[in-house]
Design a protein around this motif. Structure first.
Motif, PDB file in Angstrom:
ATOM      1  N   SER A   1       1.732   7.812   7.794  1.00  0.00           N
ATOM      2  CA  SER A   1       1.412   9.025   7.047  1.00  0.00           C
ATOM      3  C   SER A   1       0.592   8.622   5.826  1.00  0.00           C
ATOM      4  CB  SER A   1       2.703   9.718   6.604  1.00  0.00           C
ATOM      5  OG  SER A   1       3.351   8.892   5.657  1.00  0.00           O
ATOM      6  N   ILE A   2      -0.057   9.602   5.218  1.00  0.00           N
ATOM      7  CA  ILE A   2      -0.879   9.305   4.042  1.00  0.00           C
ATOM      8  C   ILE A   2      -0.024   8.615   2.981  1.00  0.00           C
ATOM      9  CG2 ILE A   2      -2.259  10.314   2.182  1.00  0.00           C
ATOM     10  CD1 ILE A   2      -3.639  10.514   4.850  1.00  0.00           C
ATOM     11  N   GLU A   3       1.186   9.115   2.778  1.00  0.00           N
ATOM     12  CA  GLU A   3       2.073   8.536   1.776  1.00  0.00           C
ATOM     13  C   GLU A   3       2.399   7.073   2.103  1.00  0.00           C
ATOM     14  OE1 GLU A   3       5.449  10.897   0.818  1.00  0.00           O
ATOM     15  OE2 GLU A   3       6.448   9.260  -0.245  1.00  0.00           O
ATOM     16  N   GLN A   4       2.672   6.824   3.389  1.00  0.00           N
ATOM     17  CA  GLN A   4       3.003   5.451   3.780  1.00  0.00           C
ATOM     18  C   GLN A   4       1.835   4.494   3.538  1.00  0.00           C
ATOM     19  OE1 GLN A   4       4.106   6.151   7.817  1.00  0.00           O
ATOM     20  NE2 GLN A   4       6.308   6.243   7.391  1.00  0.00           N
ATOM     21  N   VAL A   5       0.653   4.891   3.960  1.00  0.00           N
ATOM     22  CA  VAL A   5      -0.447   3.930   3.846  1.00  0.00           C
ATOM     23  C   VAL A   5      -0.911   3.765   2.402  1.00  0.00           C
ATOM     24  CG1 VAL A   5      -1.239   4.249   6.218  1.00  0.00           C
ATOM     25  CG2 VAL A   5      -2.271   5.603   4.385  1.00  0.00           C
ATOM     26  N   ILE A   6      -0.787   4.829   1.603  1.00  0.00           N
ATOM     27  CA  ILE A   6      -1.258   4.723   0.215  1.00  0.00           C
ATOM     28  C   ILE A   6      -0.329   3.843  -0.609  1.00  0.00           C
ATOM     29  CG2 ILE A   6      -1.111   6.110  -1.895  1.00  0.00           C
ATOM     30  CD1 ILE A   6      -3.217   7.832  -0.942  1.00  0.00           C
ATOM     31  N   THR A   7       0.946   3.848  -0.276  1.00  0.00           N
ATOM     32  CA  THR A   7       1.892   3.036  -1.057  1.00  0.00           C
ATOM     33  C   THR A   7       2.144   1.683  -0.414  1.00  0.00           C
ATOM     34  OG1 THR A   7       3.664   4.209   0.050  1.00  0.00           O
ATOM     35  CG2 THR A   7       3.038   4.992  -2.127  1.00  0.00           C
ATOM     36  N   ASN A   8       1.355   1.364   0.615  1.00  0.00           N
ATOM     37  CA  ASN A   8       1.491   0.046   1.237  1.00  0.00           C
ATOM     38  C   ASN A   8       0.503  -0.911   0.566  1.00  0.00           C
ATOM     39  OD1 ASN A   8       1.604  -2.195   2.827  1.00  0.00           O
ATOM     40  ND2 ASN A   8       0.715  -1.226   4.643  1.00  0.00           N
ATOM     41  N   ALA A   9       1.036  -1.675  -0.364  1.00  0.00           N
ATOM     42  CA  ALA A   9       0.161  -2.485  -1.211  1.00  0.00           C
ATOM     43  C   ALA A   9      -0.583  -3.561  -0.440  1.00  0.00           C
ATOM     44  CB  ALA A   9       0.987  -3.122  -2.321  1.00  0.00           C
ATOM     45  N   THR A  10      -0.053  -3.972   0.705  1.00  0.00           N
ATOM     46  CA  THR A  10      -0.703  -5.058   1.441  1.00  0.00           C
ATOM     47  C   THR A  10      -1.751  -4.537   2.427  1.00  0.00           C
ATOM     48  OG1 THR A  10       1.080  -4.979   3.044  1.00  0.00           O
ATOM     49  CG2 THR A  10       1.282  -6.611   1.275  1.00  0.00           C
ATOM     50  N   GLY A  11      -1.783  -3.235   2.628  1.00  0.00           N
ATOM     51  CA  GLY A  11      -2.722  -2.683   3.604  1.00  0.00           C
ATOM     52  C   GLY A  11      -4.114  -2.506   3.032  1.00  0.00           C
ATOM     53  N   ASN A  12      -5.054  -2.230   3.926  1.00  0.00           N
ATOM     54  CA  ASN A  12      -6.433  -2.002   3.505  1.00  0.00           C
ATOM     55  C   ASN A  12      -6.698  -0.560   3.124  1.00  0.00           C
ATOM     56  OD1 ASN A  12      -7.545  -4.565   3.816  1.00  0.00           O
ATOM     57  ND2 ASN A  12      -7.592  -4.300   6.043  1.00  0.00           N
ATOM     58  N   LEU A  13      -5.895   0.338   3.706  1.00  0.00           N
ATOM     59  CA  LEU A  13      -6.185   1.757   3.519  1.00  0.00           C
ATOM     60  C   LEU A  13      -5.887   2.226   2.105  1.00  0.00           C
ATOM     61  CD1 LEU A  13      -4.938   3.258   6.886  1.00  0.00           C
ATOM     62  CD2 LEU A  13      -7.244   3.451   5.948  1.00  0.00           C
ATOM     63  N   ALA A  14      -4.843   1.629   1.480  1.00  0.00           N
ATOM     64  CA  ALA A  14      -4.439   2.083   0.153  1.00  0.00           C
ATOM     65  C   ALA A  14      -5.610   2.033  -0.827  1.00  0.00           C
ATOM     66  CB  ALA A  14      -3.284   1.231  -0.349  1.00  0.00           C
ATOM     67  N   SER A  15      -6.256   0.888  -0.902  1.00  0.00           N
ATOM     68  CA  SER A  15      -7.314   0.757  -1.903  1.00  0.00           C
ATOM     69  C   SER A  15      -8.586   1.493  -1.500  1.00  0.00           C
ATOM     70  CB  SER A  15      -7.611  -0.719  -2.169  1.00  0.00           C
ATOM     71  OG  SER A  15      -7.836  -1.364  -0.957  1.00  0.00           O
ATOM     72  N   THR A  16      -8.778   1.791  -0.193  1.00  0.00           N
ATOM     73  CA  THR A  16      -9.960   2.576   0.175  1.00  0.00           C
ATOM     74  C   THR A  16      -9.718   4.062  -0.002  1.00  0.00           C
ATOM     75  OG1 THR A  16      -9.264   1.950   2.394  1.00  0.00           O
ATOM     76  CG2 THR A  16     -11.451   1.266   1.723  1.00  0.00           C
ATOM     77  N   LEU A  17      -8.453   4.493   0.210  1.00  0.00           N
ATOM     78  CA  LEU A  17      -8.158   5.913   0.026  1.00  0.00           C
ATOM     79  C   LEU A  17      -8.082   6.271  -1.454  1.00  0.00           C
ATOM     80  CD1 LEU A  17      -5.498   6.618   2.786  1.00  0.00           C
ATOM     81  CD2 LEU A  17      -7.706   7.739   2.530  1.00  0.00           C
ATOM     82  N   LEU A  18      -7.593   5.324  -2.245  1.00  0.00           N
ATOM     83  CA  LEU A  18      -7.434   5.599  -3.673  1.00  0.00           C
ATOM     84  C   LEU A  18      -8.070   4.445  -4.450  1.00  0.00           C
ATOM     85  CD1 LEU A  18      -6.049   8.004  -4.954  1.00  0.00           C
ATOM     86  CD2 LEU A  18      -4.019   6.616  -5.299  1.00  0.00           C
ATOM     87  N   PRO A  19      -9.379   4.354  -4.418  1.00  0.00           N
ATOM     88  CA  PRO A  19     -10.038   3.216  -5.054  1.00  0.00           C
ATOM     89  C   PRO A  19      -9.999   3.345  -6.569  1.00  0.00           C
ATOM     90  CG  PRO A  19     -11.665   4.740  -4.222  1.00  0.00           C
ATOM     91  CD  PRO A  19     -10.331   5.318  -3.863  1.00  0.00           C
TER      92      PRO A  19
END
Lengths: 221, 330
Positions: B224-242
């Motif tokens: 979910s958006i919440e899961q990927v945004i708060t996953n500090a090790t993932g790539n999506l977090a920093s691209t979704l919320l740069p």
């Protein structure tokens, strides 16, 4: 104006009718067969709806390319026995229509293929994704979307046919070509020669104008 | 619901095998909007073509509401395809047909009676707000209007799944948002499952409930958006919320922390509580806080004093539900 005796005027009328006869007969047959051939060329080609390599090679490489590489004057002469076989005579507009048709089908088929190639593959994908059969895709999407190009191809083909029909006139086809040859060349009758030219130019212009009109009507791009 | 399991696609390129999809598995529940993002060449287009079966996958299955679309005869395939409505990047409308004729096309294929077609088309045009353009040709419509027609046409067969392939990539930002709003509205009204393939993070932020990242034919991150945004090790977090611009490099010698958090934490005074509790200074180097859907999300880059108790602070933040990565320690 004493060149235009009643005899000449009558001959001119007959010649015009003969030319129209040749163009209409061979035009209709060319368009029907050429359209089917053009569609086959496109759909069996690489990236087409149903790529069939051997069929494409036979149609494109052997039939069309070979026929198109023979100059029309030579093709016409070589087809005289064939015309006699098909329509029972080797002279007259009907006999000439046989070689005219065979000579123009490959030309028209290529133009149709080009027009079909201009339809974006995305539209074909869309048609397939919505559940169209291949036949429905051809009839309802490919051909209607290519229609402006196909109409332009018909116009070009009919104009070409008018030109070819004059050549056919020299080897027994009759028509305005024959008229120009007998009166204009062998008797050196300039006014009659010029009149045949004018009639042909008017014919070509009419075809072009009507063709462009229809093309514009069906073009919603 | 759409279920994709272990989808593989291998192309022959000369004598070489090119693996375009390398075991993609995915499940989108009914009524959810799922985004699939990836760079060009990641396999997005191949995935779309395999999902609609325009290309036959090498192995693996695609199922809509538990009914398999793969491994069926070509007759069944045509019916199966009608359960997935597809929206294309360039709409791919038929130029020779008016708006209403375009929308009617899928019904025309199966010989639906004229009055039924007319009723359905009117209903769909109303739904996408194009009633007054029923007689217009695609060339007379704007890009956004064309895409609306494309969406209406995709819904003509009452599909269970709406598959959108880069639906807004050819549109300007304002029209993009309008189209995404429309998709969300349709999802709410029709309870349809939506899959959006895109390279635009904006689309994910604006419309999606969940997202997957496709890389070299594999899904490397999903949730979910919440899961990927708060996953500090993932790539999506920093691209979704740069972080805005080039986040400045730390000048001091203190450790730099990246914080990702959501919901309640985003409204709590995280920084001052750290400063107070650990008696240290906190310098905010960069940050972005955004409202996505109902939730608020924050991405902050902080620098602590060199003598700060890093482990204790990280522990404190983590126990508060904040994802922390230590960037340049010491």
């Amino acid at each position: 104006m004493d060149f235009f005796t009643p005899t000449v005027l009558k001959a001119m009328g007959t010649a015009t009718v003969e030319t129209l006869e040749m163009v209409v007969i061979s035009g209709v047959i060319t368009i029907v067969i050429g359209l089917v051939l053009g569609i086959l060329l496109h759909v069996t080609g690489k990236g087409g709806l149903t790529p069939i390599r051997w069929m494409n090679v036979v149609l494109s490489g052997i039939i069309i390319n070979i026929t198109r590489s023979i100059p029309f004057a030579i093709l016409m002469v070589s087809l005289i026995p064939f015309s006699a076989l098909v329509v029972g005579t080797s002279i007259g507009p009907i006999a000439a229509s046989v070689s005219l048709t065979i000579g123009t089908i490959p030309f028209f088929a290529r133009l149709v293929e080009t027009a079909l190639r201009d339809v974006s593959s995305g539209k074909v994908d869309a048609a397939l994704v919505m559940g169209s059969t291949k036949m429905q895709t051809i009839r309802k999407v490919l051909v209607p979307e290519a229609m402006p190009g196909i109409i332009a191809a018909v116009t070009t083909t009919v104009v070409t046919l008018i030109g070819y029909s004059a050549m056919a006139g020299l080897v027994g086809g009759g028509g305005l070509g024959r008229m120009a040859y007998t009166y204009g060349y062998t008797r050196y009758n300039m006014p009659i020669m010029i009149t045949t030219i004018i009639v042909i130019v008017i014919m070509v212009q009419l075809v072009q104008i009507v063709g462009d009109l229809i093309a514009r009507k069906v073009d919603h791009r | 619901m759409i279920t994709v399991s272990d989808l593989r696609k291998v192309y022959q390129q000369g004598s070489k095998d090119v693996v375009a999809l390398d075991g993609v598995s995915l499940e989108v529940p009914t009524g959810k909007i799922h985004g699939i993002v990836g760079h060009s060449g990641a396999g997005k287009s191949t995935l779309v073509r395999c999902l609609t079966l325009l290309d036959q996958p090498t192995s693996g299955t695609v199922a809509v509401n538990g009914q398999e679309l793969t491994n069926v005869s070509s007759n069944e395939l045509r019916n199966a395809r009608r359960r997935i409505g597809m929206v294309f990047q360039h709409a791919n409308l038929f130029d020779s047909r008016t708006t209403e004729q375009n929308v009617a096309y899928p019904l025309e294929l199966v010989g639906t009676p004229k009055d039924q077609v007319a009723a359905k088309v009117a209903e769909l045009l109303e739904l996408v707000g194009l009633t007054q353009f029923a007689k217009a040709y695609p060339s007379q419509l704007s890009g956004g209007q064309r895409q609306r027609v494309g969406i209406a046409r995709a819904l003509t067969t009452d599909p269970d799944v709406l598959l959108c392939d880069e639906p807004t990539s050819a549109l300007d930002p304002k029209t993009t948002d309008e189209i995404l709003e429309l998709v969300k509205e349709l999802r709410d009204r029709l309870n349809i499952t939506v899959l959006i393939i895109t390279h635009e993070m904006h689309v994910v932020k604006q419309a999606c409930d969940s997202v997957s990242l496709l890389e070299r034919g594999k899904i490397v991150e999903t949730g979910s958006i919440e899961q990927v945004i708060t996953n500090a090790t993932g790539n999506l977090a920093s691209t979704l919320l740069p972080l805005p611009g080039d986040a400045p490099r730390a000048e001091g010698s203190g450790p730099v922390l990246d914080l990702l958090y959501t919901g309640q934490q985003a409204t709590e005074p995280v920084i001052s509580s750290v400063a107070r509790q650990f008696n240290t200074d906190v310098n905010v180097l960069a940050g972005s806080v955004e409202q996505l859907g109902e939730q608020q999300y924050a991405h902050l880059r902080l620098q602590l004093n060199a003598d700060a108790d890093l482990d204790a602070i990280v522990n404190h933040l983590t126990s508060n539900g904040i994802a922390v990565t230590v960037k340049g320690a010491k």
